[in-house]
Design a protein around this motif. Structure first.
Motif, PDB file in Angstrom:
ATOM      1  N   LEU A  95       0.835  -1.194   0.000  1.00 33.94           N
ATOM      2  CA  LEU A  95       0.000   0.000   0.000  1.00 33.94           C
ATOM      3  C   LEU A  95       0.871   1.246   0.000  1.00 33.94           C
ATOM      4  N   TYR A  96       0.560   2.165  -0.895  1.00 37.81           N
ATOM      5  CA  TYR A  96       1.258   3.451  -0.835  1.00 37.81           C
ATOM      6  C   TYR A  96       0.686   4.305   0.280  1.00 37.81           C
ATOM      7  N   ASN A  97      -0.506   3.917   0.760  1.00 35.15           N
ATOM      8  CA  ASN A  97      -1.193   4.668   1.786  1.00 35.15           C
ATOM      9  C   ASN A  97      -1.363   3.740   2.984  1.00 35.15           C
ATOM     10  N   PRO A  98      -0.328   3.618   3.842  1.00 33.93           N
ATOM     11  CA  PRO A  98      -0.373   2.582   4.879  1.00 33.93           C
ATOM     12  C   PRO A  98      -1.456   2.861   5.921  1.00 33.93           C
ATOM     13  N   PRO A  99      -2.091   1.810   6.465  1.00 29.80           N
ATOM     14  CA  PRO A  99      -3.159   2.012   7.437  1.00 29.80           C
ATOM     15  C   PRO A  99      -2.595   2.505   8.769  1.00 29.80           C
ATOM     16  N   PHE A 100      -3.453   3.158   9.551  1.00 25.93           N
ATOM     17  CA  PHE A 100      -3.044   3.661  10.853  1.00 25.93           C
ATOM     18  C   PHE A 100      -3.199   2.545  11.869  1.00 25.93           C
ATOM     19  N   LYS A 101      -2.079   2.031  12.386  1.00 20.17           N
ATOM     20  CA  LYS A 101      -2.149   1.033  13.453  1.00 20.17           C
ATOM     21  C   LYS A 101      -0.905   1.092  14.312  1.00 20.17           C
ATOM     22  N   ALA A 102      -0.816   0.208  15.314  1.00 15.38           N
ATOM     23  CA  ALA A 102       0.238   0.325  16.323  1.00 15.38           C
ATOM     24  C   ALA A 102       1.619   0.519  15.714  1.00 15.38           C
ATOM     25  N   THR A 104       2.453   1.762  12.907  1.00 11.51           N
ATOM     26  CA  THR A 104       2.644   2.914  12.026  1.00 11.51           C
ATOM     27  C   THR A 104       2.331   4.237  12.720  1.00 11.51           C
ATOM     28  N   VAL A 105       2.176   4.178  14.058  1.00 11.74           N
ATOM     29  CA  VAL A 105       1.848   5.399  14.793  1.00 11.74           C
ATOM     30  C   VAL A 105       2.919   6.456  14.579  1.00 11.74           C
ATOM     31  N   LEU A 106       4.180   6.045  14.688  1.00 11.20           N
ATOM     32  CA  LEU A 106       5.284   6.997  14.561  1.00 11.20           C
ATOM     33  C   LEU A 106       5.267   7.618  13.166  1.00 11.20           C
ATOM     34  N   LEU A 107       4.974   6.789  12.184  1.00 11.94           N
ATOM     35  CA  LEU A 107       4.955   7.261  10.803  1.00 11.94           C
ATOM     36  C   LEU A 107       3.886   8.336  10.610  1.00 11.94           C
ATOM     37  N   TRP A 108       2.690   8.076  11.165  1.00  8.20           N
ATOM     38  CA  TRP A 108       1.578   8.995  10.944  1.00  8.20           C
ATOM     39  C   TRP A 108       1.667  10.227  11.837  1.00  8.20           C
ATOM     40  N   LEU A 109       2.038  10.020  13.120  1.00  4.39           N
ATOM     41  CA  LEU A 109       1.970  11.128  14.066  1.00  4.39           C
ATOM     42  C   LEU A 109       3.310  11.810  14.268  1.00  4.39           C
ATOM     43  N   GLY A 110       4.412  11.154  13.889  1.00  9.80           N
ATOM     44  CA  GLY A 110       5.753  11.699  14.101  1.00  9.80           C
ATOM     45  C   GLY A 110       5.900  13.132  13.613  1.00  9.80           C
ATOM     46  N   PRO A 111       5.556  13.407  12.353  1.00  2.60           N
ATOM     47  CA  PRO A 111       5.741  14.772  11.848  1.00  2.60           C
ATOM     48  C   PRO A 111       4.956  15.802  12.655  1.00  2.60           C
ATOM     49  N   PHE A 112       3.712  15.442  13.043  1.00  2.00           N
ATOM     50  CA  PHE A 112       2.913  16.398  13.818  1.00  2.00           C
ATOM     51  C   PHE A 112       3.527  16.605  15.196  1.00  2.00           C
TER      52      PHE A 112
END
Lengths: 337, 178
Positions: A95-102, A104-112
């Protein structure tokens, strides 16, 4: 006649999916399926090339996966079911758009989190400075003052100001220059990136290229094959006529040529060439199949059966081709009664 | 000296960055973790390479721990791993090694086995790669360890080496008589 063209199309598709699996299959069977296939595979990653989408990749595995997705679409599966099919085999990696789960938390929330941290840090810093009374209108010089508050002379002030101006000019201009050198400015125009997916246009382009460079035997072969798939046998014959010396040595090509001739209505020519091909290679299942088809077309059913049975022995048992040949034999048998 | 500690923050941030970048360098970007490990091995029923009239299905080996090795005559790395497989088959007679001949031509595959030696109890013939897709094959050779319950315990992508066999595969075979 229509029977023959249809039979040729089926055998061509079967043969090309078996023998030419590595080649791009350029021509859409069903535009609705192809549009969905494209939309789905744009968002999936090719496992082999990894930085390409499944839609763009020309790797063998990507071809196979597109074929699989095509089957799933034809079987009436929803987009989510299809994506689930691939994820269960290859993981979220596709997936180019990875799902939000345990994981991938760092991936999704890291920048914020980094952004929030930066803002908090900046606010704390500015507050502290204003409490110390060090903020003035010119931020750049006040930074210099913070570091060496006692040494802030007028000369240093203007030097700092010039440095800021210089940076403001140098960084964007430098960035633009580097991009022009290593980047691809044409890619900024979406119309040019999209390319031309219309097979008719691509084939016309290939034909024009070959007129300019007529010695390219492989190019002519490709063009003729494309015409065959597009159901333009007369054009295919014209393309094959340009490489007759090459065809004479290659029974597989002769088979394609016979197919084009028969499709365009030149049965005499087709019969002549099928006999030539049989002399060259009497054990080629496709040529035997075509010979049977030509006999069938003439109403000579026993001969058709004889050729088809020979052909049947040479193809993979239980394959699509074998099944198709068996159906034809049954048809010929019922007609010869 | 409270201000001194403030200077440590960028240094710390830099250290964290270096740590992650350095870790990234030691990882293989081509490696795709398989979601199939810990799941039942996908079932199939394929003709055998040597004897197309017979078929092979993973259920045939239920109750045994076995290796499924995906190979092809056109695959260069398979040539490199082949001696390791032959060694493995010789030293582990109780662990059947099954081949999955992936997107191959029958005569080429048979010829290849004749030249290189045949470590496989049998090879299933996956002409169109359909079973390969079910197993998430993306780079031949690949090797799967499948346990007595038919669950995939380990997947290795790329050629097997003696180290991989020793450190990653053999520990999974504990309890199987050697």
């Amino acid at each position: 006649m229509s029977w023959f063209v249809k039979a040729c199309a089926v055998i061509l598709i079967a043969a090309s999916s078996a023998a030419y699996a590595g080649e791009a299959q350029p021509l859409a069977q069903n535009p609705v399926v192809e549009t969905r296939l494209n939309a789905i595979s744009e968002n999936l990653r090719c496992l082999v090339c990894q930085n390409e989408t499944l839609a763009a990749s020309r790797s063998d595995l990507a071809e196979d996966l597109r074929r699989e997705v095509r089957h799933l679409i034809e079987a009436g599966k929803s987009d989510n079911e299809i994506i689930e099919f691939l994820v269960s085999r290859y993981g979220d990696y596709v997936l180019y758009n990875p799902p939000f789960k345990a994981t991938t938390v760092l991936l999704w929330l890291g920048p914020f989190a980094l952004l929030a941290g930066g803002i908090v840090g900046l606010i704390l810093f500015l507050r502290k400075r204003s409490r110390q009374g060090l903020v003035d209108e010119d931020d750049a010089t006040s930074v210099a003052e913070t570091i060496t508050p006692t040494a802030a002379t007028g000369g240093q002030r203007s030097a700092g100001r010039w440095l800021v101006v210089l940076m403001l000019v140098v960084i964007p201009v430098g960035g633009a220059l580097v991009y022009l050198k290593v980047g691809n400015p044409a890619a900024l125009d979406p119309a040019r990136v999209k390319g031309d997916p219309d097979p008719e246009v691509m084939v016309a382009r290939l034909a024009a290229k070959l007129e300019a460079n007529p010695d390219d035997a492989q190019g002519w072969q490709l063009l003729a094959r494309a015409y065959l798939v597009m159901n333009r046998p007369a054009d295919a014959v014209k393309a094959y006529n340009r490489i007759l010396p090459v065809i004479k040595k290659n029974p597989d090509l002769m088979g394609d040529y016979v197919e084009a001739l028969a499709g365009s209505g030149d049965m005499v020519g087709a019969r002549t060439w099928v006999n030539k091909a049989l002399q060259l290679d009497a054990k080629n299942p496709k040529i035997l199949f075509l010979a049977g088809g030509l006999a069938f077309e003439q109403g000579n059913f026993p001969e058709a059966i004889r050729y088809w049975e020979k052909s049947l022995k040479l193809v993979e048992p239980n394959s699509k081709e074998a099944q198709f040949i068996q159906e034809n034999i049954a048809e010929a048998k019922s007609r010869s009664k | 000296m409270k201000r001194f500690w403030w200077f440590l923050i960028p240094l710390l941030a830099f250290a964290v960055l270096v740590f992650f970048l350095a870790r990234g360098l030691t990882k293989d970007p081509g490696y795709v973790p398989s979601p199939l490990v810990g799941k039942p091995a996908p079932t199939f029923d394929l003709p055998q390479l040597q004897n197309p009239k017979l078929t092979f299905a993973p259920e045939d080996l239920k109750g045994r721990i076995w290796l499924l090795n995906v190979w092809a005559s056109w695959c260069v790395s398979c040539r490199a791993e082949h001696p390791v497989l032959i060694d493995f088959a010789r030293s582990h007679p109780d662990v059947p090694v099954i081949g999955l001949d992936y997107k191959d031509q029958r005569p080429d595959a048979l010829n290849w086995l004749k030249q290189q030696g045949n470590p496989y109890v049998l090879s299933a013939f996956d002409a169109d790669g359909r079973v390969g897709i079910d197993y998430g094959v993306y780079g031949v050779p690949e090797t799967y360890v499948i346990d007595q319950a038919g669950v995939i315990r380990y997947k290795h992508v790329g050629p097997l080496t003696p180290e991989v066999v020793k450190t990653l595969i053999e520990p999974l075979l504990k309890g199987v008589p050697q």
